[in-house]
Structures are given as C-alpha cells and as structure tokens.
Design an enzyme around this catalytic site. Structure first.
Site, PDB file in Angstrom:
ATOM      1  CB  ALA A 188      -0.933   0.000   1.206  1.00 59.92           C
ATOM      2  N   GLY A 189       2.176   1.105  -0.016  1.00 58.57           N
ATOM      3  CA  GLY A 189       3.050   2.278   0.010  1.00 58.57           C
ATOM      4  C   GLY A 189       3.271   2.850  -1.381  1.00 58.57           C
ATOM      5  NE  ARG A 209      19.560   4.759  -0.998  1.00 54.11           N
ATOM      6  CZ  ARG A 209      20.496   5.350  -1.737  1.00 54.11           C
ATOM      7  NH1 ARG A 209      21.771   5.291  -1.386  1.00 54.11           N
ATOM      8  NH2 ARG A 209      20.160   6.007  -2.832  1.00 54.11           N
ATOM      9  CD  GLN A 255       8.860  -8.710   5.557  1.00 55.65           C
ATOM     10  OE1 GLN A 255       9.678  -8.561   4.647  1.00 55.65           O
ATOM     11  NE2 GLN A 255       7.888  -7.845   5.791  1.00 55.65           N
ATOM     12  CG  ASN A 308      17.025   1.769   0.912  1.00 54.76           C
ATOM     13  OD1 ASN A 308      17.768   0.988   0.323  1.00 54.76           O
ATOM     14  ND2 ASN A 308      16.435   2.799   0.316  1.00 54.76           N
ATOM     15  CG  ASP A 360      21.728   2.053  -7.291  1.00 56.35           C
ATOM     16  OD1 ASP A 360      21.640   3.145  -6.717  1.00 56.35           O
ATOM     17  OD2 ASP A 360      21.278   0.993  -6.809  1.00 56.35           O
ATOM     18  CG  HIS A 411      20.559   0.953  -2.961  1.00 53.72           C
ATOM     19  ND1 HIS A 411      20.515   1.635  -4.152  1.00 53.72           N
ATOM     20  CD2 HIS A 411      19.523   1.440  -2.226  1.00 53.72           C
ATOM     21  CE1 HIS A 411      19.500   2.479  -4.148  1.00 53.72           C
ATOM     22  NE2 HIS A 411      18.889   2.386  -2.977  1.00 53.72           N
TER      23      HIS A 411
HETATM   24  P1  NAD Z   1       6.252   4.044   1.895  1.00 56.19           P
HETATM   25  O1  NAD Z   1       6.380   4.572   3.283  1.00 56.19           O
HETATM   26  O2  NAD Z   1       5.462   4.809   0.894  1.00 56.19           O
HETATM   27  O3  NAD Z   1       5.620   2.591   1.942  1.00 56.19           O
HETATM   28  C1  NAD Z   1       6.084   1.610   2.813  1.00 56.19           C
HETATM   29  C2  NAD Z   1       4.926   0.674   3.068  1.00 56.19           C
HETATM   30  O4  NAD Z   1       5.438  -0.400   3.847  1.00 56.19           O
HETATM   31  C3  NAD Z   1       3.796   1.323   3.886  1.00 56.19           C
HETATM   32  O5  NAD Z   1       2.563   1.100   3.242  1.00 56.19           O
HETATM   33  C4  NAD Z   1       3.860   0.605   5.228  1.00 56.19           C
HETATM   34  O6  NAD Z   1       2.575   0.418   5.817  1.00 56.19           O
HETATM   35  C5  NAD Z   1       4.471  -0.733   4.815  1.00 56.19           C
HETATM   36  N1  NAD Z   1       5.137  -1.461   5.892  1.00 56.19           N
HETATM   37  C6  NAD Z   1       5.871  -0.973   6.922  1.00 56.19           C
HETATM   38  N2  NAD Z   1       6.296  -1.969   7.714  1.00 56.19           N
HETATM   39  C7  NAD Z   1       5.834  -3.108   7.153  1.00 56.19           C
HETATM   40  C8  NAD Z   1       5.915  -4.471   7.531  1.00 56.19           C
HETATM   41  N3  NAD Z   1       6.557  -4.863   8.631  1.00 56.19           N
HETATM   42  N4  NAD Z   1       5.324  -5.396   6.730  1.00 56.19           N
HETATM   43  C9  NAD Z   1       4.652  -5.022   5.620  1.00 56.19           C
HETATM   44  N5  NAD Z   1       4.526  -3.728   5.230  1.00 56.19           N
HETATM   45  C10 NAD Z   1       5.101  -2.801   6.000  1.00 56.19           C
HETATM   46  O7  NAD Z   1       7.734   3.771   1.385  1.00 56.19           O
HETATM   47  P2  NAD Z   1       8.213   3.509  -0.121  1.00 56.19           P
HETATM   48  O8  NAD Z   1       8.517   4.804  -0.763  1.00 56.19           O
HETATM   49  O9  NAD Z   1       7.298   2.554  -0.780  1.00 56.19           O
HETATM   50  O10 NAD Z   1       9.639   2.822   0.178  1.00 56.19           O
HETATM   51  C11 NAD Z   1       9.724   1.562   0.781  1.00 56.19           C
HETATM   52  C12 NAD Z   1      11.183   1.191   1.041  1.00 56.19           C
HETATM   53  O11 NAD Z   1      11.891   1.071  -0.188  1.00 56.19           O
HETATM   54  C13 NAD Z   1      11.962   2.227   1.855  1.00 56.19           C
HETATM   55  O12 NAD Z   1      12.809   1.569   2.781  1.00 56.19           O
HETATM   56  C14 NAD Z   1      12.785   2.952   0.804  1.00 56.19           C
HETATM   57  O13 NAD Z   1      13.936   3.545   1.352  1.00 56.19           O
HETATM   58  C15 NAD Z   1      13.130   1.787  -0.099  1.00 56.19           C
HETATM   59  N6  NAD Z   1      13.606   2.114  -1.449  1.00 56.19           N
HETATM   60  C16 NAD Z   1      14.586   1.328  -1.957  1.00 56.19           C
HETATM   61  C17 NAD Z   1      15.067   1.568  -3.240  1.00 56.19           C
HETATM   62  C18 NAD Z   1      16.179   0.726  -3.808  1.00 56.19           C
HETATM   63  O14 NAD Z   1      16.685   1.039  -4.900  1.00 56.19           O
HETATM   64  N7  NAD Z   1      16.606  -0.351  -3.168  1.00 56.19           N
HETATM   65  C19 NAD Z   1      14.518   2.586  -4.001  1.00 56.19           C
HETATM   66  C20 NAD Z   1      13.496   3.368  -3.457  1.00 56.19           C
HETATM   67  C21 NAD Z   1      13.049   3.125  -2.168  1.00 56.19           C
HETATM   68  C1  LMR Z   2      16.820   5.555  -3.990  1.00 59.29           C
HETATM   69  O1  LMR Z   2      17.955   5.226  -4.334  1.00 59.29           O
HETATM   70  O2  LMR Z   2      16.140   6.371  -4.628  1.00 59.29           O
HETATM   71  C2  LMR Z   2      16.193   4.910  -2.768  1.00 59.29           C
HETATM   72  O3  LMR Z   2      17.097   4.046  -2.158  1.00 59.29           O
HETATM   73  C3  LMR Z   2      15.626   5.894  -1.818  1.00 59.29           C
HETATM   74  C4  LMR Z   2      16.698   6.609  -1.042  1.00 59.29           C
HETATM   75  O4  LMR Z   2      16.597   6.628   0.197  1.00 59.29           O
HETATM   76  O5  LMR Z   2      17.625   7.149  -1.652  1.00 59.29           O
END
Ligand code: NAD
Ligand code: LMR
Length: 330
Positions: free
Chosen positions: A13-14, A98, A112, A131, A159, A187
C-alpha cells in the site's frame, strides 16, 4: 496456459507498492503467459489503503490476475510464495543516510526471513527493496536457512538504470546503446558505478567521455541520485524503484539480453573479485534459465579496486551493526 505463481509484495500500500503491483498483474514482470496470484502483505494500519488497491486491481480486469490475497499475517503472506519483493519498510527523509534506517527496519526482515523459511515455496526467489537493501537481504537470508542463499538478492537495478541514462544523455546516444554497465557494491553513496567496461554503441565509454567527467560528475551523480530525488519530490523515488524491481525480477527469471549484463546485489559467498564472503554485494551478472551468473574475468585496476574496497568496507560495517539479527534465535 502455465499454472499460476504466487508473488508476495510487502508494503504493497506504500508509494513503491502502488507503482508496482499493477505492472506485475499486467504481466510486465513474468511475461504475458504467466498467471499470477498476488499476496499483498501490509501492517494493520495500512489495511484500508490496501483494500482500495485491491479494488483498483479488480477494476483493471487483468486477464493474468487469478487471485489477490490481502493480509497482515506473515504466514499467509508468504504461503507457497514463488517470488517475493520485500518493499515494506520505512523510507529515509532529507538529511538521513539509507544506513540510518538499519535499526528500524532490521526487525522486519528478520521476521520475514523466518516466515519465508517456514511458509514459502522451497525455490522462492527474493528481491529486497526496503533500505538499507543489501543488509536487509543479508538479514532475510540468515533467517531462512532452509532456502538456497543464492535466492536472496537486493536491488541495484535502479542505480544501474540511472547510470545507463547518465551515459546516454552525455553521449547523446539512445539508452539502449549503453551496455556492459556495472554498479558494484552497496546501494548507498559508496556504490561504484563503473564505466571501465561500458560500451556505447559498441565503442568503449572512455573513448567518448573523459575520466574527469566520470570522477567529477557521473559517479557522484549516480551515488547521490536518491538524495536528489528526495530533495526534489519530498519523498523517495517510487515509480523508478518499482520499474527497477520489475526489471530485476524479469531478467532473473526470463534472462538478460544476449549481448548485455545487469547489476544485482547477491551473496558474495564465492569471494569473486576478492570481495569478502558473507555480504550481499552488487556484481555484473547475466541471467539464464532462472539463474544468475557473475561476469568473471573483468580487469580491475588499482583505482577500481580502491573504490570496490570502500563499498565492501561499508557493507562489512553494516554487517557488524546487524550481527544480532543474523543469529537464528532472533
Ligand atoms: P512508503 O512509506 O510509501 O511505503 C512503505 C509501506 O510499507 C507502507 O505502506 C507501510 O505500511 C508498509 N510497511 C511498513 N512496515 C511493514 C511491515 N513490517 N510489513 C509489511 N509492510 C510494511 O515507502 P516507499 O517509498 O514505498 O519505500 C519503501 C522502502 O523502499 C523504503 O525503505 C525505501 O527507502 C526503499 N527504497 C529502496 C530503493 C532501492 O533502490 N533499493 C529505491 C526506493 C526506495
Ligand atoms: C533511492 O535510491 O532512490 C532509494 O534508495 C531511496 C533513497 O533513500 O535514496
């Protein structure tokens, strides 16, 4: 028609989840001949938003979407799961790294991992997006000892895609001409986007761009792109992250293009390129038949080695911080 596969998406839902689940259901991830059952795992506070997403999924009438399971119960979320994209976690805000998320997010991935160990299909393939993705993937794998460790990966594709586009813009070539890009390591801002083996329309990138451009613009721009997006949008990247997750899983399952490779963070357990074992480190890989293979034999000069050492050291430090979560008793 193939039998349906179960795909778990956490945090559905995020922001990323909203950009991701419709693309999976439409067949963009596993192909137009692969029916899917979506298992969407959220926390109770997001249940209402999740039910709205399920209504929207229904309203798309996707022919491949056979069922949608909404849950906050890990055993239901990972039941028989063939593929899991672990997004649900806290995102960072301005002025955070991060790695500042480790303490908040580590517990999520330990739980998980245990649920995957108990409930998922034995050949489940896992992509960690939340992250700090590499260390969270390490935690997840450590807590799922009965699943092949090689099936736990973290996302570097965002990336990788960012790096390709910067080169395409600079050389005024279509992005499809940019091949053999590698982003090594974590990352994080220590990642090493490497032009040393990159080709643009078949020409070595360093025949078209200067080493100064790579050092002064390209590498820092890719390393800090996530921060730039947070500053501009007031929220972290979401659509491009979802796109990268689709690209990562599609290539893993359906294969990389014959004349190219991609970047995936995977267990460094064989010590390729001298990286310490027991980390989740990004390498250049090709994929075929559902397996990835590290591209071996690339020349690494002293400068590259230093950059790879920096990102490896950061991953080792993160591993020390999360050491309690790597023990099965947690
Ligand atoms: P967001 O806050 O919009 O959504 C996160 C969702 O996760 C929310 O709906 C929340 O209710 C849910 N959530 C929280 N804890 C949970 C749990 N224990 N089990 C199930 N769901 C849970 O955040 P977002 O923008 O969708 O980002 C999510 C993650 O992805 C962040 O950690 C962000 O930093 C990361 N991210 C990683 C990359 C990458 O390249 N690896 C890129 C962008 C974002
Ligand atoms: C990104 O690379 O865009 C994500 O990992 C979000 C962040 O925290 O930079």
């Amino acid at each position: 028609m193939k039998s349906p596969v179960h795909i778990t998406v956490t945090g559905a839902a995020g922001n990323i989840g909203y950009a991701l689940v419709f693309r999976i259901a439409s067949g963009q991830m596993l192909g137009k001949d692969q029916p899917v059952i979506l298992r969407l795992l959220e926390i109770p506070q997001s249940a209402a938003a999740l039910s709205g997403i399920a209504m929207e999924l229904e309203d798309c009438a996707f022919p491949l979407l056979q069922d949608i399971v909404l849950t906050d119960d890990l055993s239901v979320g990972f039941h028989d799961s063939n593929y899991a994209i672990l997004v649900g976690a806290k995102p960072r805000t301005k002025d955070m790294q991060r790695s500042d998320l480790i303490a908040d997010n580590a517990k999520i991935f330990a739980a998980q991992g245990r649920a995957i160990n108990e409930h998922a299909a034995r050949d489940i393939r896992v992509l960690v997006v939340g992250n700090p993705a590499n260390s969270n993937a390490l935690i997840t794998a450590a807590n799922a000892p009965n699943i092949n460790r090689q099936h736990f990966t973290a996302m570097m594709r965002l990336d990788h895609n960012r790096a390709k586009t910067q080169v395409a813009l600079k050389t005024r070539h279509p992005v499809a001409d940019v091949k053999h890009m590698t982003v090594w390591g974590n990352h994080s801002s220590t990642q090493f986007p490497d032009l040393g083996h990159c080709l643009v329309g078949g020409t070595p990138a360093f025949d078209l761009v200067s080493r100064d451009w790579a050092e002064d613009y390209f590498i820092p721009a890719v390393q800090h792109r996530g921060t730039a997006i947070i500053e501009a949008r007031g929220a972290s990247s979401a659509a491009s992250a979802a796109n990268a997750a689709i690209d990562h899983m599609r290539d893993w399952v359906l294969g990389t293009k014959e004349d190219d490779w991609t970047s995936m963070a995977i267990p460094s357990d064989e010590g390729h390129y001298g990286v310490k074992e027991g980390l989740i480190f990004s390498y250049p890989v090709t994929c075929s038949n559902g397996q990835y293979h590290i591209v071996t034999g690339l020349e690494v000069d002293d400068d590259m080695q230093n950059k790879m050492n920096t990102t490896e050291q950061e991953l080792s430090q993160e591993r020390d911080i999360i050491s309690d979560f790597l023990k099965l008793s947690n």
